[in-house]
Structures are given as structure tokens and as C-alpha cells.
Design a protein around this motif. Sequence first.
Motif, PDB file in Angstrom:
ATOM      1  N   LYS A   1       0.825  -1.208   0.000  1.00 38.93           N
ATOM      2  CA  LYS A   1       0.000   0.000   0.000  1.00 38.93           C
ATOM      3  C   LYS A   1       0.861   1.260   0.000  1.00 38.93           C
ATOM      4  N   GLU A   2       1.992   1.202   0.667  1.00 40.19           N
ATOM      5  CA  GLU A   2       2.889   2.354   0.684  1.00 40.19           C
ATOM      6  C   GLU A   2       3.497   2.592  -0.693  1.00 40.19           C
ATOM      7  N   ARG A   3       3.881   1.511  -1.365  1.00 39.38           N
ATOM      8  CA  ARG A   3       4.491   1.661  -2.686  1.00 39.38           C
ATOM      9  C   ARG A   3       3.454   2.039  -3.743  1.00 39.38           C
ATOM     10  N   GLY A   4       2.323   1.365  -3.731  1.00 36.98           N
ATOM     11  CA  GLY A   4       1.335   1.562  -4.784  1.00 36.98           C
ATOM     12  C   GLY A   4       0.297   2.618  -4.507  1.00 36.98           C
ATOM     13  N   LYS A   5       0.143   3.008  -3.231  1.00 39.95           N
ATOM     14  CA  LYS A   5      -0.820   4.034  -2.822  1.00 39.95           C
ATOM     15  C   LYS A   5      -2.271   3.621  -3.035  1.00 39.95           C
ATOM     16  N   ALA A   6      -2.523   2.337  -3.222  1.00 39.86           N
ATOM     17  CA  ALA A   6      -3.889   1.874  -3.463  1.00 39.86           C
ATOM     18  C   ALA A   6      -4.568   1.511  -2.150  1.00 39.86           C
ATOM     19  N   GLU A   7      -5.891   1.670  -2.133  1.00 38.24           N
ATOM     20  CA  GLU A   7      -6.722   1.293  -1.007  1.00 38.24           C
ATOM     21  C   GLU A   7      -7.832   0.376  -1.505  1.00 38.24           C
ATOM     22  N   VAL A   8      -8.526  -0.237  -0.561  1.00 39.91           N
ATOM     23  CA  VAL A   8      -9.673  -1.055  -0.932  1.00 39.91           C
ATOM     24  C   VAL A   8     -10.687  -0.172  -1.668  1.00 39.91           C
ATOM     25  N   GLY A   9     -11.195  -0.679  -2.776  1.00 41.83           N
ATOM     26  CA  GLY A   9     -12.140   0.069  -3.586  1.00 41.83           C
ATOM     27  C   GLY A   9     -11.524   0.676  -4.826  1.00 41.83           C
ATOM     28  N   ASP A  10     -10.177   0.564  -4.965  1.00 44.20           N
ATOM     29  CA  ASP A  10      -9.482   1.142  -6.127  1.00 44.20           C
ATOM     30  C   ASP A  10      -9.341   0.162  -7.282  1.00 44.20           C
ATOM     31  N   LYS A  11      -9.886  -1.031  -7.134  1.00 49.96           N
ATOM     32  CA  LYS A  11      -9.841  -2.073  -8.174  1.00 49.96           C
ATOM     33  C   LYS A  11      -8.400  -2.507  -8.451  1.00 49.96           C
ATOM     34  N   THR A  12      -7.740  -2.972  -7.400  1.00 47.01           N
ATOM     35  CA  THR A  12      -6.381  -3.495  -7.510  1.00 47.01           C
ATOM     36  C   THR A  12      -6.285  -4.772  -6.675  1.00 47.01           C
ATOM     37  N   MET A  13      -5.086  -5.318  -6.625  1.00 48.63           N
ATOM     38  CA  MET A  13      -4.878  -6.527  -5.826  1.00 48.63           C
ATOM     39  C   MET A  13      -5.122  -6.287  -4.342  1.00 48.63           C
ATOM     40  N   VAL A  14      -5.050  -5.036  -3.884  1.00 45.66           N
ATOM     41  CA  VAL A  14      -5.316  -4.728  -2.488  1.00 45.66           C
ATOM     42  C   VAL A  14      -6.748  -5.097  -2.102  1.00 45.66           C
ATOM     43  N   ASP A  15      -7.660  -5.053  -3.050  1.00 42.75           N
ATOM     44  CA  ASP A  15      -9.048  -5.397  -2.773  1.00 42.75           C
ATOM     45  C   ASP A  15      -9.203  -6.841  -2.324  1.00 42.75           C
ATOM     46  N   ALA A  16      -8.292  -7.715  -2.734  1.00 43.46           N
ATOM     47  CA  ALA A  16      -8.311  -9.105  -2.268  1.00 43.46           C
ATOM     48  C   ALA A  16      -7.342  -9.314  -1.119  1.00 43.46           C
ATOM     49  N   LEU A  17      -6.212  -8.629  -1.139  1.00 44.52           N
ATOM     50  CA  LEU A  17      -5.181  -8.867  -0.133  1.00 44.52           C
ATOM     51  C   LEU A  17      -5.577  -8.334   1.237  1.00 44.52           C
ATOM     52  N   GLU A  18      -6.108  -7.132   1.305  1.00 45.66           N
ATOM     53  CA  GLU A  18      -6.434  -6.575   2.621  1.00 45.66           C
ATOM     54  C   GLU A  18      -7.512  -7.385   3.342  1.00 45.66           C
ATOM     55  N   PRO A  19      -8.612  -7.768   2.689  1.00 42.86           N
ATOM     56  CA  PRO A  19      -9.575  -8.633   3.389  1.00 42.86           C
ATOM     57  C   PRO A  19      -8.959  -9.953   3.822  1.00 42.86           C
ATOM     58  N   ALA A  20      -8.079 -10.499   3.008  1.00 47.93           N
ATOM     59  CA  ALA A  20      -7.426 -11.760   3.361  1.00 47.93           C
ATOM     60  C   ALA A  20      -6.569 -11.592   4.612  1.00 47.93           C
TER      61      ALA A  20
END
Length: 590
Positions: free
Chosen positions: A498-517
Motif C-alpha cells: 500500500k505504501e508503494r502503490g498508494k492503493a486502497e480497498v475500492g481502487d480495483k487493484t490486488m489490495v481489494d483481495a489482499l487486505e480482506p485476506a
Amino acid sequence: MKKIINNADDTVMEGLEGFVACYSKYYEQHPEVKGVISKNRRKDKVALVVGGGSGHEPMFAGFVGKGLADAAACGNIFASPDPNTVYETANAVNEGKGVLFVYGNYAGDNLNFDMAEELLNDDGIPTAHVRVWDDVASAPADRIEDRRGIAGDVTVIKVAGAACDAGLDLQEVTRIVEKARDNTKSIGIAVSPGQIPGLDKPTFELGEDEMEYGMGIHGEPGIQRTKMEPADVLTEELYRNLMQDAKLEKGDQVCVVINGLGATTNLELAIVYRKVKQLLDKDGIYVYDSDMNNFCTSQGMGGFSITFMKLDDELKTYYDMPCYSPYYAKGELTGAVENTSADTPVPAESETDKPQESAGSQAEAETAKCCGKRREGVLETLTAEDAREMLMYIADKVIAKKPYLTEIDSAIGDGDHGIGMAGGMQKAKGKLENLDAQGNVYAVFETAGKAMLMSMGGASGVIFGSLYLAGAKGADAKTELTSADLAAMERKSLEAIKERGKAEVGDKTMVDALEPAVLAMEEYKDRPLLEMLKAAEEAARQGVENTKDYVAKFGRAKSLMERAIGHQDAGATSVWLIFQGMREFVEGEV
């Protein structure tokens, strides 16, 4: 097929005007006909005029230049220039030493250039011509004068320009150029049609999974239509046919041209050249020089051709003379001779460098092989050996899903996610296969993450490399990981991503699956490993589903805005597959 034109009838003239305007320091346009003339041509010599139908750019106007042709007579799309165009263009560059014409061996060109020669001869201007007939697929050797001219024009024009600039008389120039022509052989393949501006149909029909060996550059029939094959298979077949006709022997020296037909990228051409060079090395044929580009195209046709020009000392003299046009150059600055000899062995591909099949059956076989050391039963913790085997199992799983990931990414991205993930996983597996982690579980994850980070490229390499690497890097060595350890490691990885990519849940990225996991792992960190991973897998799966409702904030899909809604994110899908692979391995479903 969309064409960036105005009126179809004006396409050639407007194209020539733009070409000359762009390169006005080198060219001028004939004021009355479709002729392109070199401003910097050498005087008091035989004039070299090339030409043919337009639509094959940069052939022919792009091969006008210093040490090349003095002028090009240009016809309409796929049509020979008329006799007057050839006559007026030749007159404009005649220096009193005669005019040599070089063009492809087609009925229309032969008739029109012959007529222009008669007109010039009537004016007392001596002429000669060399018709290029390099296409070995278009007629048998005993009917060589029926063969078509294709990308062999490149090497023949190169020699012709040098011979003219050397100050030789018309008869001697013609002899040398005929020698170059007779030593030049080509063969090509088409995988998709082009389309002439103004027409609503392609130049020929070819099925989505079909290709045609030996098809001409206007869509003329080839020698065999088959199903599409990998690049190496195509190249080997063309090479075999070319060598049968070229009669090259061990120790011979050749110039090689890999020519694209308009829609074929330089990346694809490089793959072809790679194989051609391997085959020539194997047969002991020395590559004196080589070129790879779209030289003689066909209005967006997909495909390529291979050209060999056999050299002797005389032809080398003229081939090595400097030349320049915006599309083709040889000489002091560019170099002319390749330093690798036929005697230099080409390194063989190592087993770990060879690309692996992405089919499920191959991946399943590899999975069975890599997981032979797995401990029996459901795993309660992960040792270093467990982690190594698990990550190799996940690698095979993702490799097998390459087509699936490619399909997902193609819907709203550029379609390369599956290729990148499979390539990164293959590199990770290669590093893991012989890894001695000395009992440190974190070292296993760090090794895999570094391999992905350094090999994948793009944003995915950094992000997915960090999924393994960031949480393990700098951690104190441990001989086995508990549920809590694994959850803590993935939390560190999530924060780094998240620090490198600046993405959060809801941005349609891999973070949307990783953070809930990761949240699920933290909730279940005090429970058995399998129970925790089942929760993480389900959370990741739901995260993938949720991406279908989001507008992309990053990546290629960002520009689609609301049009990306309804499509799942490929990166999130890969995260889900990784957690699914962890769960399957720990549970023993391998």
C-alpha cells in the motif's frame, strides 16, 4: 479496419507530400508525378531509380538516399507506377551515364517500366533493369523468372546504390546487381490480412487460427494454409524451404533480413531472428550482417519474411559501402559486419531458462513432482521445506492459470498480467528448486519474492514480489511459522504494498483481495493454520467479486472509468489464487 486517411483517392499523394515534408533535408517531390528524388545524390554516375506500388512503406521511397537509390517512382496502392511517372522520375535524376531500374518482378511493373525504358531510349538515354525475384515460394527454381519480388529488394537496392556510387558504367553495375539479385532468396508467411484504404474488405480471408506459408505481399496465394503454430515452428519450416532453394553450404556467408509485413511487431521479429540465427549457427553458415524491421509491408498484414543474400568478396565490397536514409543505414556509424563467427558456439538454453507450458496438464505434472516431499496430513505449521514446496506448488498453479488471467486482464487492461505472473512464478520456482534455506522459513519467502521482483517488470513485479518479500525481509530467522507468524508477515507485506502503490480497498487493484485476506488471517491467527487460510481464501475470493463493482483508480483500466464496472481485477484474482494455493497445500489437496 480503420484507416487514418482523408479521401481514399488522395491517400498516395498526401502520403508522399507528408513524407517529403517530414524529411525535406533529404528529399524533394517531383513537381508533376509521384516521384521522390534525393537532394544529396552523387552526380556524374549511373542513376538508380527504384519503384513500384505504394502501400509497402517504407519501400520504395524510404530506400532513396545517399548510397541508395537516387529516386523512386511511386504508383497507387499495390499498383505499378505508369510509364510517364517512371519516365519523368528517371529524367529528373539522369546524369548522362544511363539509368538502372530495380523493381519487383510483377506483370504490371514489368510492362510499365519497359515502356518507360523505351521512351528514355528514344531520347538517347541508355537504360537497364534488374527485376527482383527472390520469393522462392512463388515458383519453382526452373521458372525463376516467374517468381515475385518481396523483401529481397532491401539487399539488392543496397548493393545497387553502392555500385552506382562507385562510378561503374551501366553494364558493370547491371552485372553486379544481377549477381546480388541471383544470390538473394526470401520466403514469408501471413497470419492476418491487410486492407487497402477505401475498400471495405481485407485483401484476403484467413481464419483466426490459420496462417499461410509463402503468401505474397499483396495477398497472392502461398504454398500451404495450416493452423497457427509457435514462432519456432514457423521459423523452422520457412528456414527449411529457404535452405532447399538457396543451396547454402557450411562456411558460406550471408546477410539476413527479417522483414515484418506491417502488423508484426519488432518483438515478434526478434523472436524469429533468434531462431534463424540458431539454425544458421547449427548449419555452419556465417551471418555477415543482419537487419530486422518492417521494410516491405502490406497495409497492416500480419506476418514476416526471411531473406538470405549469399555474399562473396565482390558483393561484400558494395554491401559494406556506407548509405543512409531515414529508414535504412549502413556504414561507419552503424557498422556493417557482425563479429560472431559461425564457429562460435551458441549457449544452449538451460532447463530453468526454458519457458514452461502453461497448460493445466503440464502444471499438474510439475506440481506432483515438486510436492513429493510434502509431509503427510494437514500441516499445523510451516517449516522451511514446507514453505519451499508450497511456493513451488503455488507457482505451478498460477502458471497453469495464465490463460485465465490473460483473459481477465484483456477485458479492461493490456492483457499481459497472466504472462507476467507466469514468468515471475517460473523464475521463483527456479530459485526455489535448489534452495538451501538452512531452516529459515523467512529466507524461502524472501528468495521467491526477490526472484519475482527482479524478473517480472511493470507494476506487478514490484507488487507481487513484495507480497512474499516485504513481510519476510529483515525478520529474525525461524525454523517454522505458526498461524500468527504468517498473519504478521502478510500484514507487513500489505502495508509495504500500500505504501508503494498508494492503493486502497475500492481502487480495483490486488489490495481489494489482499487486505480482506490479511484481516481474516489476523482474526483467525490464534486458530489452526488451515482454518486461518480457509478464512483468508474466502475473504480474498469475496474481494475479487467486489472489484466488479469498482471503478479503477490505477493501471490501464483507469481510463475506462465506469466501463470497467462489471469486470473483475486480474491482480486481485492472482492474490486469491495464491491464498487458494496456500490452503490447498496445507490441507493436502495436492
